[in-house]
Motif scaffolding. Structure first.
Motif, PDB file in Angstrom:
ATOM      1  N   TYR B  25       0.844  -1.184   0.000  1.00  0.00           N
ATOM      2  CA  TYR B  25       0.000   0.000   0.000  1.00  0.00           C
ATOM      3  C   TYR B  25       0.878   1.233   0.000  1.00  0.00           C
ATOM      4  N   ASP B  26       0.291   2.310  -0.402  1.00  0.00           N
ATOM      5  CA  ASP B  26       1.024   3.569  -0.449  1.00  0.00           C
ATOM      6  C   ASP B  26       0.254   4.608   0.348  1.00  0.00           C
ATOM      7  N   THR B  27       0.906   5.188   1.332  1.00  0.00           N
ATOM      8  CA  THR B  27       0.278   6.219   2.139  1.00  0.00           C
ATOM      9  C   THR B  27       1.352   7.091   2.768  1.00  0.00           C
ATOM     10  N   SER B  28       1.004   8.312   3.073  1.00  0.00           N
ATOM     11  CA  SER B  28       1.907   9.209   3.784  1.00  0.00           C
ATOM     12  C   SER B  28       1.500   9.327   5.250  1.00  0.00           C
ATOM     13  N   GLU B  29       0.449   8.624   5.624  1.00  0.00           N
ATOM     14  CA  GLU B  29      -0.048   8.688   6.983  1.00  0.00           C
ATOM     15  C   GLU B  29       0.689   7.716   7.896  1.00  0.00           C
ATOM     16  N   SER B  30       0.689   8.005   9.178  1.00  0.00           N
ATOM     17  CA  SER B  30       1.394   7.141  10.123  1.00  0.00           C
ATOM     18  C   SER B  30       0.454   6.203  10.868  1.00  0.00           C
ATOM     19  N   ASP B  31      -0.816   6.542  10.872  1.00  0.00           N
ATOM     20  CA  ASP B  31      -1.773   5.705  11.596  1.00  0.00           C
ATOM     21  C   ASP B  31      -2.919   5.314  10.675  1.00  0.00           C
ATOM     22  N   TYR B  32      -3.174   4.017  10.611  1.00  0.00           N
ATOM     23  CA  TYR B  32      -4.202   3.512   9.685  1.00  0.00           C
ATOM     24  C   TYR B  32      -4.528   2.087  10.088  1.00  0.00           C
ATOM     25  N   TYR B  33      -5.479   1.529   9.366  1.00  0.00           N
ATOM     26  CA  TYR B  33      -5.925   0.168   9.629  1.00  0.00           C
ATOM     27  C   TYR B  33      -5.880  -0.622   8.325  1.00  0.00           C
ATOM     28  N   LEU B  34      -5.518  -1.869   8.449  1.00  0.00           N
ATOM     29  CA  LEU B  34      -5.439  -2.748   7.284  1.00  0.00           C
ATOM     30  C   LEU B  34      -6.320  -3.964   7.517  1.00  0.00           C
ATOM     31  N   PHE B  35      -6.915  -4.448   6.444  1.00  0.00           N
ATOM     32  CA  PHE B  35      -7.849  -5.563   6.538  1.00  0.00           C
ATOM     33  C   PHE B  35      -7.602  -6.552   5.401  1.00  0.00           C
ATOM     34  N   TRP B  36      -7.912  -7.802   5.653  1.00  0.00           N
ATOM     35  CA  TRP B  36      -8.036  -8.811   4.611  1.00  0.00           C
ATOM     36  C   TRP B  36      -9.468  -9.328   4.632  1.00  0.00           C
ATOM     37  N   TYR B  37     -10.074  -9.320   3.434  1.00  0.00           N
ATOM     38  CA  TYR B  37     -11.421  -9.843   3.277  1.00  0.00           C
ATOM     39  C   TYR B  37     -11.383 -11.045   2.340  1.00  0.00           C
ATOM     40  N   LYS B  38     -12.306 -11.943   2.570  1.00  0.00           N
ATOM     41  CA  LYS B  38     -12.482 -13.123   1.729  1.00  0.00           C
ATOM     42  C   LYS B  38     -13.833 -13.021   1.030  1.00  0.00           C
ATOM     43  N   GLN B  39     -13.838 -13.316  -0.270  1.00  0.00           N
ATOM     44  CA  GLN B  39     -15.088 -13.351  -1.017  1.00  0.00           C
ATOM     45  C   GLN B  39     -15.231 -14.724  -1.677  1.00  0.00           C
ATOM     46  N   PRO B  40     -16.003 -15.618  -1.076  1.00  0.00           N
ATOM     47  CA  PRO B  40     -16.225 -16.949  -1.669  1.00  0.00           C
ATOM     48  C   PRO B  40     -17.135 -16.840  -2.885  1.00  0.00           C
ATOM     49  N   PRO B  41     -17.394 -17.957  -3.552  1.00  0.00           N
ATOM     50  CA  PRO B  41     -18.263 -17.910  -4.738  1.00  0.00           C
ATOM     51  C   PRO B  41     -19.637 -17.304  -4.475  1.00  0.00           C
ATOM     52  N   SER B  42     -20.105 -17.341  -3.255  1.00  0.00           N
ATOM     53  CA  SER B  42     -21.391 -16.715  -2.911  1.00  0.00           C
ATOM     54  C   SER B  42     -21.346 -15.195  -3.051  1.00  0.00           C
ATOM     55  N   ARG B  43     -20.142 -14.636  -3.138  1.00  0.00           N
ATOM     56  CA  ARG B  43     -19.912 -13.184  -3.287  1.00  0.00           C
ATOM     57  C   ARG B  43     -20.079 -12.409  -1.990  1.00  0.00           C
ATOM     58  N   GLN B  44     -20.414 -13.089  -0.905  1.00  0.00           N
ATOM     59  CA  GLN B  44     -20.537 -12.395   0.369  1.00  0.00           C
ATOM     60  C   GLN B  44     -19.146 -12.063   0.895  1.00  0.00           C
ATOM     61  N   MET B  45     -18.905 -10.814   1.238  1.00  0.00           N
ATOM     62  CA  MET B  45     -17.603 -10.383   1.749  1.00  0.00           C
ATOM     63  C   MET B  45     -17.501 -10.720   3.228  1.00  0.00           C
ATOM     64  N   ILE B  46     -16.395 -11.353   3.603  1.00  0.00           N
ATOM     65  CA  ILE B  46     -16.188 -11.807   4.970  1.00  0.00           C
ATOM     66  C   ILE B  46     -14.845 -11.278   5.459  1.00  0.00           C
ATOM     67  N   LEU B  47     -14.853 -10.650   6.625  1.00  0.00           N
ATOM     68  CA  LEU B  47     -13.592 -10.176   7.197  1.00  0.00           C
ATOM     69  C   LEU B  47     -12.772 -11.367   7.665  1.00  0.00           C
ATOM     70  N   VAL B  48     -11.505 -11.389   7.263  1.00  0.00           N
ATOM     71  CA  VAL B  48     -10.599 -12.459   7.684  1.00  0.00           C
ATOM     72  C   VAL B  48      -9.758 -12.017   8.872  1.00  0.00           C
ATOM     73  N   ILE B  49      -9.178 -10.828   8.757  1.00  0.00           N
ATOM     74  CA  ILE B  49      -8.251 -10.382   9.786  1.00  0.00           C
ATOM     75  C   ILE B  49      -8.029  -8.890   9.647  1.00  0.00           C
ATOM     76  N   ARG B  50      -7.681  -8.222  10.756  1.00  0.00           N
ATOM     77  CA  ARG B  50      -7.405  -6.790  10.704  1.00  0.00           C
ATOM     78  C   ARG B  50      -6.121  -6.487  11.481  1.00  0.00           C
ATOM     79  N   GLN B  51      -5.498  -5.381  11.123  1.00  0.00           N
ATOM     80  CA  GLN B  51      -4.252  -4.966  11.771  1.00  0.00           C
ATOM     81  C   GLN B  51      -4.275  -3.452  11.975  1.00  0.00           C
ATOM     82  N   GLU B  52      -3.972  -3.015  13.191  1.00  0.00           N
ATOM     83  CA  GLU B  52      -3.810  -1.589  13.448  1.00  0.00           C
ATOM     84  C   GLU B  52      -2.354  -1.227  13.230  1.00  0.00           C
ATOM     85  N   ALA B  53      -2.096  -0.154  12.524  1.00  0.00           N
ATOM     86  CA  ALA B  53      -0.725   0.195  12.159  1.00  0.00           C
ATOM     87  C   ALA B  53       0.144   0.522  13.365  1.00  0.00           C
ATOM     88  N   TYR B  54      -0.463   0.987  14.449  1.00  0.00           N
ATOM     89  CA  TYR B  54       0.331   1.353  15.625  1.00  0.00           C
ATOM     90  C   TYR B  54       0.764   0.129  16.434  1.00  0.00           C
TER      91      TYR B  54
END
Lengths: 113, 115
Positions: B25-54
Protein backbone atom coordinates in the motif's frame (compact mmCIF):
# COMPACT_ATOMS: atom_id res chain seq x y z
CA UNK A 1 -27.62 -6.71 15.80
CA UNK A 2 -26.87 -4.78 12.66
CA UNK A 3 -28.00 -5.92 9.24
CA UNK A 4 -27.63 -4.52 5.76
CA UNK A 5 -30.10 -5.10 2.97
CA UNK A 6 -29.37 -4.54 -0.68
CA UNK A 7 -31.74 -5.09 -3.56
CA UNK A 8 -32.41 -6.28 -6.14
CA UNK A 9 -30.04 -9.25 -6.26
CA UNK A 10 -29.99 -9.34 -10.05
CA UNK A 11 -31.07 -6.87 -12.67
CA UNK A 12 -31.07 -6.88 -16.46
CA UNK A 13 -31.66 -3.47 -17.99
CA UNK A 14 -31.52 -2.14 -21.55
CA UNK A 15 -29.06 0.54 -22.56
CA UNK A 16 -30.46 3.99 -21.92
CA UNK A 17 -32.84 2.91 -19.17
CA UNK A 18 -32.70 4.36 -15.62
CA UNK A 19 -31.27 2.57 -12.62
CA UNK A 20 -32.06 2.57 -8.92
CA UNK A 21 -30.29 0.28 -6.45
CA UNK A 22 -31.21 0.58 -2.81
CA UNK A 23 -29.33 -0.23 0.36
CA UNK A 24 -30.58 0.06 3.92
CA UNK A 25 -28.90 -0.59 7.24
CA UNK A 26 -30.65 -1.63 10.44
CA UNK A 27 -29.51 -1.67 14.03
CA UNK A 28 -27.08 1.24 13.97
CA UNK A 29 -27.16 4.99 13.54
CA UNK A 30 -25.04 7.45 11.60
CA UNK A 31 -23.10 4.82 9.66
CA UNK A 32 -20.65 5.58 6.89
CA UNK A 33 -22.13 4.16 3.70
CA UNK A 34 -20.36 3.01 0.55
CA UNK A 35 -21.09 1.87 -2.98
CA UNK A 36 -18.50 -0.31 -4.71
CA UNK A 37 -18.41 -1.86 -8.16
CA UNK A 38 -16.60 -5.11 -8.78
CA UNK A 39 -15.41 -5.84 -12.29
CA UNK A 40 -13.14 -8.65 -13.40
CA UNK A 41 -9.50 -7.80 -12.76
CA UNK A 42 -10.31 -4.47 -11.13
CA UNK A 43 -11.13 -5.47 -7.62
CA UNK A 44 -13.53 -3.36 -5.63
CA UNK A 45 -13.75 0.11 -7.06
CA UNK A 46 -15.07 2.71 -4.64
CA UNK A 47 -17.80 4.69 -6.39
CA UNK A 48 -19.41 6.81 -3.67
CA UNK A 49 -19.33 7.17 0.06
CA UNK A 50 -21.42 9.13 2.53
CA UNK A 51 -20.81 10.24 6.11
CA UNK A 52 -24.29 11.66 6.67
CA UNK A 53 -27.67 12.53 5.21
CA UNK A 54 -27.27 14.42 1.97
CA UNK A 55 -23.47 14.18 2.08
CA UNK A 56 -22.08 12.31 -0.91
CA UNK A 57 -18.48 12.00 -2.04
CA UNK A 58 -17.81 10.77 -5.54
CA UNK A 59 -14.65 8.86 -6.30
CA UNK A 60 -15.06 8.13 -9.98
CA UNK A 61 -16.71 10.56 -12.41
CA UNK A 62 -19.14 8.52 -14.43
CA UNK A 63 -22.67 7.86 -15.43
CA UNK A 64 -23.84 7.12 -11.89
CA UNK A 65 -24.98 9.17 -8.93
CA UNK A 66 -25.77 8.42 -5.29
CA UNK A 67 -28.11 9.85 -2.71
CA UNK A 68 -28.67 9.44 1.00
CA UNK A 69 -32.19 10.64 1.78
CA UNK A 70 -32.25 9.05 5.23
CA UNK A 71 -29.58 8.17 7.80
CA UNK A 72 -29.57 4.48 6.96
CA UNK A 73 -30.57 4.54 3.31
CA UNK A 74 -28.18 4.78 0.38
CA UNK A 75 -29.32 4.78 -3.24
CA UNK A 76 -27.30 4.33 -6.42
CA UNK A 77 -28.88 5.76 -9.55
CA UNK A 78 -28.41 6.42 -13.20
CA UNK A 79 -30.59 8.34 -15.65
CA UNK A 80 -29.33 6.40 -18.67
CA UNK A 81 -27.40 3.17 -18.37
CA UNK A 82 -24.41 2.35 -20.54
CA UNK A 83 -23.10 -1.09 -21.44
CA UNK A 84 -20.03 -0.30 -19.36
CA UNK A 85 -22.19 0.03 -16.25
CA UNK A 86 -22.58 -3.75 -16.13
CA UNK A 87 -20.98 -5.30 -13.08
CA UNK A 88 -21.46 -6.44 -9.54
CA UNK A 89 -22.41 -3.66 -7.13
CA UNK A 90 -21.84 -3.87 -3.42
CA UNK A 91 -23.16 -1.66 -0.68
CA UNK A 92 -21.30 -1.50 2.63
CA UNK A 93 -21.41 0.31 5.94
CA UNK A 94 -18.88 1.04 8.65
CA UNK A 95 -18.94 2.69 12.02
CA UNK A 96 -17.20 6.04 12.14
CA UNK A 97 -14.38 4.52 14.19
CA UNK A 98 -11.61 3.48 11.82
CA UNK A 99 -10.59 0.17 13.30
CA UNK A 100 -13.89 -1.48 12.63
CA UNK A 101 -14.49 -3.51 9.53
CA UNK A 102 -16.96 -2.87 6.75
CA UNK A 103 -20.14 -4.91 6.56
CA UNK A 104 -21.38 -5.72 3.09
CA UNK A 105 -24.70 -6.36 1.47
CA UNK A 106 -25.33 -9.37 -0.72
CA UNK A 107 -24.62 -7.43 -3.89
CA UNK A 108 -26.47 -6.72 -7.12
CA UNK A 109 -25.50 -8.29 -10.43
CA UNK A 110 -26.36 -5.67 -13.07
CA UNK A 111 -26.33 -6.61 -16.73
CA UNK A 112 -26.93 -3.86 -19.25
CA UNK A 113 -28.03 -5.22 -22.62
CA UNK B 1 -4.14 9.51 -2.26
CA UNK B 2 -3.79 6.08 -0.79
CA UNK B 3 -3.52 3.05 -3.02
CA UNK B 4 -3.55 -0.68 -2.37
CA UNK B 5 -1.79 -3.14 -4.69
CA UNK B 6 -2.17 -6.89 -4.89
CA UNK B 7 0.36 -8.13 -7.43
CA UNK B 8 -0.85 -11.75 -7.56
CA UNK B 9 -4.05 -12.10 -9.60
CA UNK B 10 -4.13 -15.84 -8.90
CA UNK B 11 -2.50 -18.24 -6.47
CA UNK B 12 -2.88 -21.93 -5.84
CA UNK B 13 -2.07 -24.19 -2.93
CA UNK B 14 -2.32 -27.84 -2.06
CA UNK B 15 -4.68 -28.78 0.74
CA UNK B 16 -2.92 -28.72 4.16
CA UNK B 17 -0.08 -26.59 2.78
CA UNK B 18 0.69 -22.95 3.51
CA UNK B 19 0.23 -20.03 1.13
CA UNK B 20 1.06 -16.35 1.39
CA UNK B 21 -0.86 -13.59 -0.40
CA UNK B 22 0.89 -10.28 -0.95
CA UNK B 23 -0.38 -6.76 -0.44
CA UNK B 24 1.42 -3.44 -0.57
CA UNK B 25 0.00 0.00 0.00
CA UNK B 26 1.02 3.57 -0.45
CA UNK B 27 0.28 6.22 2.14
CA UNK B 28 1.91 9.21 3.78
CA UNK B 29 -0.05 8.69 6.98
CA UNK B 30 1.39 7.14 10.12
CA UNK B 31 -1.77 5.70 11.60
CA UNK B 32 -4.20 3.51 9.68
CA UNK B 33 -5.92 0.17 9.63
CA UNK B 34 -5.44 -2.75 7.28
CA UNK B 35 -7.85 -5.56 6.54
CA UNK B 36 -8.04 -8.81 4.61
CA UNK B 37 -11.42 -9.84 3.28
CA UNK B 38 -12.48 -13.12 1.73
CA UNK B 39 -15.09 -13.35 -1.02
CA UNK B 40 -16.22 -16.95 -1.67
CA UNK B 41 -18.26 -17.91 -4.74
CA UNK B 42 -21.39 -16.71 -2.91
CA UNK B 43 -19.91 -13.18 -3.29
CA UNK B 44 -20.54 -12.39 0.37
CA UNK B 45 -17.60 -10.38 1.75
CA UNK B 46 -16.19 -11.81 4.97
CA UNK B 47 -13.59 -10.18 7.20
CA UNK B 48 -10.60 -12.46 7.68
CA UNK B 49 -8.25 -10.38 9.79
CA UNK B 50 -7.40 -6.79 10.70
CA UNK B 51 -4.25 -4.97 11.77
CA UNK B 52 -3.81 -1.59 13.45
CA UNK B 53 -0.73 0.20 12.16
CA UNK B 54 0.33 1.35 15.63
CA UNK B 55 0.59 -2.25 16.80
CA UNK B 56 3.90 -3.92 16.08
CA UNK B 57 2.60 -7.38 16.80
CA UNK B 58 1.26 -9.21 13.79
CA UNK B 59 -2.41 -10.14 13.99
CA UNK B 60 -3.45 -13.78 13.98
CA UNK B 61 -6.83 -15.49 13.67
CA UNK B 62 -6.60 -19.26 13.90
CA UNK B 63 -5.00 -20.43 10.63
CA UNK B 64 -4.70 -16.88 9.29
CA UNK B 65 -1.87 -14.55 10.18
CA UNK B 66 -0.33 -11.44 8.71
CA UNK B 67 3.20 -10.21 8.18
CA UNK B 68 2.93 -6.47 8.68
CA UNK B 69 6.03 -4.55 7.61
CA UNK B 70 5.20 -0.89 8.21
CA UNK B 71 8.42 0.57 6.82
CA UNK B 72 8.04 -1.46 3.65
CA UNK B 73 4.27 -0.77 3.52
CA UNK B 74 3.61 -4.45 3.14
CA UNK B 75 0.76 -6.49 4.59
CA UNK B 76 0.81 -10.13 3.51
CA UNK B 77 -1.66 -12.81 4.55
CA UNK B 78 -0.48 -16.30 5.44
CA UNK B 79 -2.95 -19.16 5.38
CA UNK B 80 -1.70 -22.27 7.15
CA UNK B 81 -3.10 -25.78 6.78
CA UNK B 82 -5.12 -24.68 3.75
CA UNK B 83 -8.58 -26.13 3.39
CA UNK B 84 -10.83 -26.51 0.36
CA UNK B 85 -13.13 -23.92 1.89
CA UNK B 86 -10.38 -21.33 1.73
CA UNK B 87 -10.79 -21.12 -2.04
CA UNK B 88 -12.02 -17.60 -2.72
CA UNK B 89 -11.06 -14.11 -3.81
CA UNK B 90 -9.03 -12.31 -1.18
CA UNK B 91 -8.97 -8.53 -0.93
CA UNK B 92 -6.60 -6.33 1.00
CA UNK B 93 -8.04 -3.03 2.27
CA UNK B 94 -6.80 0.22 3.82
CA UNK B 95 -8.56 2.72 6.05
CA UNK B 96 -7.03 5.91 7.38
CA UNK B 97 -7.18 6.63 11.12
CA UNK B 98 -7.42 10.36 10.38
CA UNK B 99 -9.92 10.37 7.59
CA UNK B 100 -11.97 7.32 8.37
CA UNK B 101 -14.45 7.84 5.60
CA UNK B 102 -12.70 6.00 2.81
CA UNK B 103 -12.11 2.28 2.67
CA UNK B 104 -9.81 1.41 -0.23
CA UNK B 105 -9.49 -2.09 -1.65
CA UNK B 106 -6.90 -3.80 -3.81
CA UNK B 107 -7.66 -5.69 -7.01
CA UNK B 108 -7.84 -9.05 -5.29
CA UNK B 109 -6.12 -12.43 -5.48
CA UNK B 110 -8.01 -15.53 -6.51
CA UNK B 111 -6.90 -18.49 -4.40
CA UNK B 112 -7.41 -22.03 -5.62
CA UNK B 113 -7.01 -24.94 -3.24
CA UNK B 114 -6.28 -28.38 -4.70
CA UNK B 115 -7.00 -31.63 -2.86
Amino acid sequence: SQTIHQWPATLVQPVGSPLSLECTVEGTSNPNLYWYRQAAGRGLQLLFYSVGIGQISSEVPQNLSASRPQDRQFILSSKKLLLSDSGFYLCAWTRVSGNTEAFFGQGTRLTVV
Amino acid sequence: AQTVTQSQPEMSVQEAETVTLSCTYDTSESDYYLFWYKQPPSRQMILVIRQEAYKQQNATENRFSVNFQKAAKSFSLKISDSQLGDAAMYFCAYRSAYNTDKLIFGTGTRLQVFP
